[in-house]
Motif scaffolding. Sequence first.
Motif, short mmCIF file in Angstrom:
data_model
loop_
_atom_site.label_atom_id
_atom_site.label_comp_id
_atom_site.label_asym_id
_atom_site.label_seq_id
_atom_site.Cartn_x
_atom_site.Cartn_y
_atom_site.Cartn_z
N ASP A 17 56.85 -80.62 30.24
CA ASP A 17 56.55 -79.19 30.16
C ASP A 17 57.32 -78.60 28.97
OD1 ASP A 17 55.90 -76.55 30.60
OD2 ASP A 17 57.25 -76.30 32.31
N HIS A 18 56.75 -78.78 27.80
CA HIS A 18 57.40 -78.27 26.59
C HIS A 18 56.34 -78.07 25.52
CE1 HIS A 18 60.14 -78.09 23.07
NE2 HIS A 18 61.01 -77.62 23.97
N ALA A 19 56.50 -77.03 24.73
CA ALA A 19 55.47 -76.68 23.76
C ALA A 19 55.45 -77.56 22.51
CB ALA A 19 55.64 -75.21 23.34
N ASP A 20 56.58 -78.16 22.17
CA ASP A 20 56.64 -78.89 20.90
C ASP A 20 57.49 -80.15 21.07
OD1 ASP A 20 56.53 -79.68 18.28
OD2 ASP A 20 57.78 -78.05 17.50
N TYR A 21 56.83 -81.29 21.22
CA TYR A 21 57.54 -82.56 21.31
C TYR A 21 56.69 -83.67 20.70
CZ TYR A 21 54.64 -83.88 25.35
OH TYR A 21 53.59 -84.19 26.17
N ARG A 22 57.35 -84.74 20.33
CA ARG A 22 56.66 -85.91 19.81
C ARG A 22 57.39 -87.16 20.28
NH1 ARG A 22 55.18 -86.32 13.53
NH2 ARG A 22 53.67 -84.73 14.19
N ILE A 23 56.61 -88.14 20.75
CA ILE A 23 57.17 -89.39 21.24
C ILE A 23 57.00 -90.46 20.17
CG2 ILE A 23 57.09 -91.13 23.07
CD1 ILE A 23 55.77 -89.02 24.87
#
Length: 454
Positions: A88-94
Amino acid sequence: MGDFGLIDVIAREAMLFAGVGLLIGGLDDFAIDLIYLLRRLWTRRRPRTWLTTLPCPKQPGRIVIFVPAWDEVAVIGHMLTNALARFDHADYRIYVGVYPNDQPTIDAAVAVANGDHRVRIVIGDKPGPTTKADCLNTLWRELLSDERVEGVFAKAVVLHDSEDVVHPAELRIFDTLIEGRAVVQVPVLPLIKHGSRLVSGHYADEFAEAHTKQLIVRTALGAGLPLAGTGCAIAPAMLARVAALRGGDPFDATSLTEDYELGLRIAELGGEGLFARVHQDDGQVVAVRAYFPGDLVSAIRQKARWMTGIAFAGWDRTGWAGPFALSDHWMRMRDRRAPVAMLVLATAYVGLLLWGIAALIHLVRDTTPPEPSPLLNDFIFWNALLLCWRLAMRMTFTGRVYGWQEALWSVPRFIVGNFVALAAAPRALLRYAGILRGHAPVWDKTQHEFPDAA
């Protein structure tokens, strides 16, 4: 004195040696318990940190998750799918680190990443396995390259393993709590496998106590915060600072326990660490969940790797803290006591065995066994008392996290944990001897499972 009398002597000396060692270790553990209880009394009126009242970050930013993967075809697809659905986060990258000679893992990761800009597959230059730290360094270099091209910079780098069940709110927690800090660690609470309650469950007991008590005491004393290798967020500026001191890479590729060493290194550089216990509405803490090894062979391999990297290699790799950092000295000594503790425990078991054999011989020959010395009786009494206390504490912390049934199971699992550690010690010693002879460390990982229902 014949062989018969010699058994009595050896049994007595073994029990005396073990009695001294067990008493020192028991008092060491009791001191941690006492500090924890006193701290609980001192801070009992301090409010908990609740997820519902966690403040928003002052400057929201991109959270980057590093997931190193070697031979993880069985879990990597499930882990990524679950993480994308849960975070639950607007800006992430794995960022998923894979190896060119591990096509099944590449295919499983690509199947999830196709069409989703939030997943970045990074194929390293070197064939695997190298070390987990080497894979993380590849991801770090790729992140820096992407930042230069895109102009979007990470606010935090989060470490996760390919078998982790992530918590939906953890990225929001990291986004808020990393501000002004170098590193934030949330608890890791293993899942207990059905059909492997004793082996997989002993990890649950150990982590429940470590991440509900020991790390809290450690940070309260001002000692360095060792990272768990998963569920931790690190400020990129601190990673860059560590990288500059290491020739460009923040993770030590020659280490088997790079997470533990990195946490201590960050503390030595003055970085503030926070062990974050954020509570949900049901009272449980936000934590990373995962299956740990469920069979004895895998558990022994994993414990041997930890013992090699922390207890043996830790003496010459991380050394000691500054001359006045007494709490750090104490914690590092606790980290490295495992080989000595296993020697003491093995001696105790040998002493008990010989004592039983001697008693049987005395019974068969109708002779009177020698009376235990008052000193040995004292050791037996106090060590029995400390053991009862230790089991009570283990049950308490396991019960707080997993319920009263698992608290009862923690008693037999205490014996299983001792057996695993005893069996891991020789393997760890051999691995450390190989490192001293110049053998390159490799990723000695265990096979992982992902739960059908998180």
